[in-house]
Design a protein around this motif. Structure first.
Motif, PDB file in Angstrom:
ATOM      1  N   VAL A  47       0.831  -1.207   0.000  1.00 18.82           N
ATOM      2  CA  VAL A  47       0.000   0.000   0.000  1.00 18.82           C
ATOM      3  C   VAL A  47       0.862   1.253   0.000  1.00 18.82           C
ATOM      4  O   VAL A  47       0.632   2.176  -0.798  1.00 18.82           O
ATOM      5  CB  VAL A  47      -0.961   0.001   1.204  1.00 18.82           C
ATOM      6  CG1 VAL A  47      -1.667   1.356   1.322  1.00 18.82           C
ATOM      7  CG2 VAL A  47      -2.006  -1.101   1.060  1.00 18.82           C
ATOM      8  N   VAL A  48       1.867   1.312   0.872  1.00 14.26           N
ATOM      9  CA  VAL A  48       2.704   2.515   0.921  1.00 14.26           C
ATOM     10  C   VAL A  48       3.546   2.635  -0.348  1.00 14.26           C
ATOM     11  O   VAL A  48       3.797   3.742  -0.841  1.00 14.26           O
ATOM     12  CB  VAL A  48       3.585   2.538   2.185  1.00 14.26           C
ATOM     13  CG1 VAL A  48       4.659   1.469   2.155  1.00 14.26           C
ATOM     14  CG2 VAL A  48       4.231   3.910   2.357  1.00 14.26           C
TER      15      VAL A  48
ATOM     16  N   VAL B 159       1.781   5.410  14.232  1.00 11.76           N
ATOM     17  CA  VAL B 159       2.736   6.516  14.083  1.00 11.76           C
ATOM     18  C   VAL B 159       3.227   6.596  12.644  1.00 11.76           C
ATOM     19  O   VAL B 159       3.300   7.680  12.047  1.00 11.76           O
ATOM     20  CB  VAL B 159       3.923   6.338  15.051  1.00 11.76           C
ATOM     21  CG1 VAL B 159       5.031   7.353  14.738  1.00 11.76           C
ATOM     22  CG2 VAL B 159       3.455   6.488  16.487  1.00 11.76           C
ATOM     23  N   THR B 160       3.543   5.441  12.050  1.00  4.64           N
ATOM     24  CA  THR B 160       4.007   5.410  10.661  1.00  4.64           C
ATOM     25  C   THR B 160       2.914   5.881   9.710  1.00  4.64           C
ATOM     26  O   THR B 160       3.183   6.605   8.743  1.00  4.64           O
ATOM     27  CB  THR B 160       4.457   3.987  10.284  1.00  4.64           C
ATOM     28  OG1 THR B 160       5.441   3.536  11.211  1.00  4.64           O
ATOM     29  CG2 THR B 160       5.062   3.968   8.881  1.00  4.64           C
ATOM     30  N   ALA B 161       1.667   5.496   9.988  1.00  2.00           N
ATOM     31  CA  ALA B 161       0.541   5.928   9.157  1.00  2.00           C
ATOM     32  C   ALA B 161       0.389   7.447   9.200  1.00  2.00           C
ATOM     33  O   ALA B 161       0.123   8.096   8.176  1.00  2.00           O
ATOM     34  CB  ALA B 161      -0.745   5.252   9.630  1.00  2.00           C
ATOM     35  N   HIS B 162       0.562   8.030  10.372  1.00  2.00           N
ATOM     36  CA  HIS B 162       0.479   9.497  10.513  1.00  2.00           C
ATOM     37  C   HIS B 162       1.599  10.170   9.722  1.00  2.00           C
ATOM     38  O   HIS B 162       1.370  11.185   9.047  1.00  2.00           O
ATOM     39  CB  HIS B 162       0.564   9.872  11.985  1.00  2.00           C
ATOM     40  CG  HIS B 162       0.606  11.350  12.232  1.00  2.00           C
ATOM     41  ND1 HIS B 162      -0.489  12.180  12.038  1.00  2.00           N
ATOM     42  CD2 HIS B 162       1.633  12.166  12.632  1.00  2.00           C
ATOM     43  CE1 HIS B 162      -0.144  13.428  12.316  1.00  2.00           C
ATOM     44  NE2 HIS B 162       1.133  13.442  12.673  1.00  2.00           N
TER      45      HIS B 162
ATOM     46  N   ILE C  62       9.102   5.920   4.787  1.00  5.35           N
ATOM     47  CA  ILE C  62       7.925   5.214   5.300  1.00  5.35           C
ATOM     48  C   ILE C  62       7.944   3.762   4.840  1.00  5.35           C
ATOM     49  O   ILE C  62       7.531   2.863   5.587  1.00  5.35           O
ATOM     50  CB  ILE C  62       6.632   5.912   4.820  1.00  5.35           C
ATOM     51  CG1 ILE C  62       6.644   7.386   5.235  1.00  5.35           C
ATOM     52  CG2 ILE C  62       5.401   5.206   5.377  1.00  5.35           C
ATOM     53  CD1 ILE C  62       6.783   7.601   6.728  1.00  5.35           C
ATOM     54  N   LEU C  63       8.460   3.538   3.643  1.00  2.00           N
ATOM     55  CA  LEU C  63       8.588   2.166   3.154  1.00  2.00           C
ATOM     56  C   LEU C  63       9.522   1.368   4.064  1.00  2.00           C
ATOM     57  O   LEU C  63       9.210   0.237   4.449  1.00  2.00           O
ATOM     58  CB  LEU C  63       9.128   2.184   1.721  1.00  2.00           C
ATOM     59  CG  LEU C  63       9.005   0.896   0.911  1.00  2.00           C
ATOM     60  CD1 LEU C  63       7.560   0.586   0.581  1.00  2.00           C
ATOM     61  CD2 LEU C  63       9.813   1.003  -0.381  1.00  2.00           C
TER      62      LEU C  63
ATOM     63  N   ARG D 285      10.191  -2.439   8.729  1.00  2.72           N
ATOM     64  CA  ARG D 285      10.596  -2.636  10.128  1.00  2.72           C
ATOM     65  C   ARG D 285       9.394  -3.033  10.982  1.00  2.72           C
ATOM     66  O   ARG D 285       9.484  -3.927  11.838  1.00  2.72           O
ATOM     67  CB  ARG D 285      11.197  -1.339  10.661  1.00  2.72           C
ATOM     68  CG  ARG D 285      11.562  -1.343  12.133  1.00  2.72           C
ATOM     69  CD  ARG D 285      11.531   0.063  12.688  1.00  2.72           C
ATOM     70  NE  ARG D 285      10.201   0.653  12.636  1.00  2.72           N
ATOM     71  CZ  ARG D 285       9.952   1.949  12.789  1.00  2.72           C
ATOM     72  NH1 ARG D 285      10.953   2.805  12.977  1.00  2.72           N
ATOM     73  NH2 ARG D 285       8.707   2.413  12.735  1.00  2.72           N
ATOM     74  N   ASN D 286       8.260  -2.377  10.755  1.00  2.00           N
ATOM     75  CA  ASN D 286       7.047  -2.682  11.521  1.00  2.00           C
ATOM     76  C   ASN D 286       6.583  -4.119  11.294  1.00  2.00           C
ATOM     77  O   ASN D 286       6.097  -4.782  12.218  1.00  2.00           O
ATOM     78  CB  ASN D 286       5.926  -1.718  11.150  1.00  2.00           C
ATOM     79  CG  ASN D 286       6.227  -0.283  11.551  1.00  2.00           C
ATOM     80  OD1 ASN D 286       7.178  -0.023  12.289  1.00  2.00           O
ATOM     81  ND2 ASN D 286       5.442   0.648  11.049  1.00  2.00           N
TER      82      ASN D 286
END
Length: 315
Positions: free
Chosen positions: A207-208, A273-276, A290-291, A296-297
């Motif tokens: 998605v990202v 947090v990453t989504a924000h 973000i990728l 990492r997430n």
């Protein structure tokens, strides 16, 4: 009919070749394998093995190792296929915002990449073949499906908004359920639910990736799910995937296995947090950060789920 005909390009005519010729040999192949994406291969197998160990109290070493190696090699194979065919289609042009691609940059010649695809495909098949002794001959069909859809993803399905479905199937249902089955010879409902959750977590990476490339994909006619639903809906989808994945672990709480449910909630915190951050950045090459954070997430989710299953089983 494919609306994106293959364009025959030569490395010589690409202006980006000169920029990329500093990478060669093993370094070029290492970069082409996209090591940051390998967490998406390891996590489903680790999740399946942790559930099998918690339920059985043991693991059979060889099928576990073969599942992990097969997942790694197939992921690398998929990355090579993606690099090669996106180059031929002209998708990887000078406007690309994502990490550099080996063929487009001239690090690896297209003919060499094609040979690399053949080699990794054969190696993956050779690794997977012994699994028939643990699970039956029907696994040959599953292995063949993995190979076929590895090619169909890049050449057709990712251009028709079906990439996310393939991620749910081949990074969720298939690896988690089959890894568990090869240990336990059965697939209970909680394993199926967890496999869907795992696929959702890994789909955040796609998605990202497509969120970052939305303008270029629109320009080239590549209709990813993000192109179809738009950026605002994609931002909500990214967050929702992580949330639903954690909620799918609720049955473990009802079975008095609380840590399997509670520990992945720490993943949900960093995911939010990453989504924000993704929404705040919105566009441009900064989304590559973000990728990396999403990869990492995914690894963090896998570690937390595995830890929860192990701790619940020994407490």
């Amino acid at each position: 009919m494919d609306t994106h005909p293959i364009h025959h390009r030569t490395v010589k005519s690409s202006p980006s070749v000169e920029m990329g010729c500093r990478h060669s040999g093993l370094t070029a192949w290492f970069l082409a394998s996209r090591p940051k994406t390998l967490s998406g291969a390891a996590v489903p197998v680790a999740v399946g093995l942790s559930m099998a160990w918690a339920d059985l109290g043991r693991l059979c070493f060889w099928p576990a190792l073969l599942c992990l190696l097969f997942a790694f090699v197939m992921q690398i194979d998929a990355n090579f296929v993606n690099d090669y065919f996106d180059y031929l289609k002209g998708t990887d042009d000078e406007h690309r915002l994502g990490p550099k691609r080996a063929c487009a940059q001239g690090w690896i010649a297209p003919k060499a990449m094609l040979r690399g695809i053949i080699v990794t495909t054969i190696v993956a098949c050779l690794i997977g073949l012994p699994l028939v002794f643990y699970g039956g001959w029907w696994l040959i069909g599953m292995g063949a499906a993995c190979v076929v859809f590895c090619f169909l993803y890049t050449t057709h399905l990712s251009y028709r908004g079906l990439g996310d479905v393939l991620v749910l199937v081949f990074f969720g249902l298939v690896p988690v359920c089959l890894t568990y089955y090869l240990q336990a010879s059965t697939i209970p409902l909680n394993v199926v639910l967890t496999s869907v959750a795992c696929g959702m977590v890994i789909d955040t990476l796609l998605v990202v990736n497509n969120y970052r490339d939305i303008d270029g994909d629109r320009r080239t006619g590549k209709r990813t799910l993000v192109v179809i639903i738009g950026k605002s809906a994609a931002e909500r989808l990214y967050l929702l995937l992580g949330l639903v994945a954690c909620l799918l672990a609720l049955p473990y709480l009802l079975r008095h296995e609380p840590l399997t449910f509670l520990l992945p909630l720490f993943y949900l915190a960093v995911h939010a947090v990453t989504a924000h951050r993704m929404k705040r950045i919105a566009k441009g090459r900064q989304l590559n950060r973000i990728l990396g954070q999403t990869a990492r997430n995914i690894a963090f989710y896998g570690l937390l789920f595995v830890a929860g299953r192990i701790l619940d089983s020994v407490m």
